[in-house]
Design an enzyme around this catalytic site. Structure first.
Site, PDB file in Angstrom:
ATOM      1  N   LYS A  97       0.822  -1.217   0.000  1.00 56.05           N
ATOM      2  CA  LYS A  97       0.000   0.000   0.000  1.00 56.05           C
ATOM      3  C   LYS A  97       0.855   1.266   0.000  1.00 56.05           C
ATOM      4  O   LYS A  97       0.541   2.239  -0.684  1.00 56.05           O
ATOM      5  CB  LYS A  97      -0.946  -0.018   1.189  1.00 56.05           C
ATOM      6  N   ARG A 145     -11.473   2.674   9.985  1.00 57.57           N
ATOM      7  CA  ARG A 145     -11.126   1.310  10.361  1.00 57.57           C
ATOM      8  C   ARG A 145     -12.224   0.615  11.153  1.00 57.57           C
ATOM      9  O   ARG A 145     -12.036  -0.525  11.578  1.00 57.57           O
ATOM     10  CB  ARG A 145      -9.832   1.311  11.184  1.00 57.57           C
ATOM     11  N   ARG A 165      11.803 -10.284   5.361  1.00 59.81           N
ATOM     12  CA  ARG A 165      12.455  -8.970   5.328  1.00 59.81           C
ATOM     13  C   ARG A 165      13.664  -8.916   6.258  1.00 59.81           C
ATOM     14  O   ARG A 165      13.635  -9.469   7.353  1.00 59.81           O
ATOM     15  CB  ARG A 165      11.463  -7.874   5.721  1.00 59.81           C
ATOM     16  N   ARG A 169      13.528  -7.307  12.087  1.00 60.73           N
ATOM     17  CA  ARG A 169      12.853  -6.447  13.050  1.00 60.73           C
ATOM     18  C   ARG A 169      11.953  -7.283  13.952  1.00 60.73           C
ATOM     19  O   ARG A 169      11.411  -8.306  13.544  1.00 60.73           O
ATOM     20  CB  ARG A 169      12.036  -5.370  12.320  1.00 60.73           C
ATOM     21  N   ARG A 183      -1.465  -9.121  12.984  1.00 61.77           N
ATOM     22  CA  ARG A 183      -1.721  -7.838  12.318  1.00 61.77           C
ATOM     23  C   ARG A 183      -2.621  -8.018  11.101  1.00 61.77           C
ATOM     24  O   ARG A 183      -3.499  -7.197  10.840  1.00 61.77           O
ATOM     25  CB  ARG A 183      -0.394  -7.187  11.915  1.00 61.77           C
TER      26      ARG A 183
END
Length: 270
Positions: free
Chosen positions: A52, A128, A163, A191, A202
């Protein structure tokens, strides 16, 4: 020329009252539209790692919309000490969630800005919840397009878990999709929120949020296949936004969408 032929000729040569009205309406509305044509209004949603952020940047570059992230807006108004920012700070200091009415006040104020009025807006990741959607709906805040970048949950997990961050340069790599140079692999770190467990939570939260609000925007909802390449995704988005701009650009189409039975909106056989 025979009488029947003459009648047919004049029937085709002379526009009917309805046709004249249609042309007149177009002239009147187009003339008014030259000074009042409004810019594009877009909402966009997508799960973590759906791409996004990249698509928002490209949308802004191509369509010159003002990008509005509610999280960034909240932090900015708190920093500036605006009335809404002070209200938000009070709740944050008490460890409470900022109420919808305070956030809506911020969003409404930002959308009233001169730059937004002139360029249009790209509202990122908001609303949301149903209460937020209802609140901004009451304020007349409604998009021309609601973009939903849809990516399978398994691919989202793969994108996030793979990642890696280079702490020396700040560069972000992906072990599969954007492999790092071999000589820097030992210093790369993952991370703390890029674990499978956390990303699944999430993604689930995002799905629940989207499922709760898309009903408010079903008439302007466009689902984009986010499993494609970034270029392909943006091509799909551009096609949707170009079509939306064309609708806005034709004042008669907008008028007839609200007044389909009006004389000037009737369809005639040639």
């Amino acid at each position: 020329m025979q009488l029947s032929q003459q009648k047919a000729f004049w029937a085709n040569a002379c526009p009917t009252r309805a046709r004249v009205a249609r042309v007149a309406r177009r002239l009147v509305v187009v003339k008014a539209d030259a000074a009042t044509k409004r810019p594009l209004r877009v909402m966009i949603a997508g799960a973590p790692a759906a791409g996004k952020g990249t698509q928002c940047k490209r949308i802004v570059q191509k369509y010159n919309l003002v990008h509005i992230s509610v999280g960034d807006l909240l932090r900015e108004q708190v920093k500036q000490g605006t009335p809404a920012g002070k209200k938000a700070q009070d709740f944050m200091d008490r460890g409470a969630l900022v109420p919808d009415e305070v956030v809506v006040e911020m969003v409404k104020s930002r959308l009233a800005g001169r730059d937004v009025q002139q360029k249009g807006w790209l509202l990122d990741g908001y609303p949301r919840s149903p209460s937020q959607a209802e609140a901004i709906e009451k304020e007349g805040i409604r998009p021309d397009v609601f973009l939903l970048i849809d990516v399978p949950a398994g691919l989202l997990v793969e994108r996030v878990v793979g990642r890696r961050l280079d702490p020396e340069t700040g560069a972000i790599y992906h072990l599969k999709f954007n492999p790092p140079p071999e000589d820097i692999i030992p210093r790369l770190i993952q991370r703390s929120d890029d674990t499978e467990e956390k990303v699944k939570a999430r993604v689930e939260t995002h799905s629940n949020n989207v499922d709760a609000v898309i009903g408010y925007y079903s008439d302007v909802l466009y689902e984009i296949n986010g499993a494609q390449s970034m270029d392909a995704v943006f091509s799909n988005i551009s096609a949707v936004l170009d079509e939306a701009q064309a609708r806005i650009g034709d004042p008669l189409e907008e008028f007839c969408a609200s007044n389909p039975s009006a004389l000037e909106c009737l369809v005639y056989d040639e």
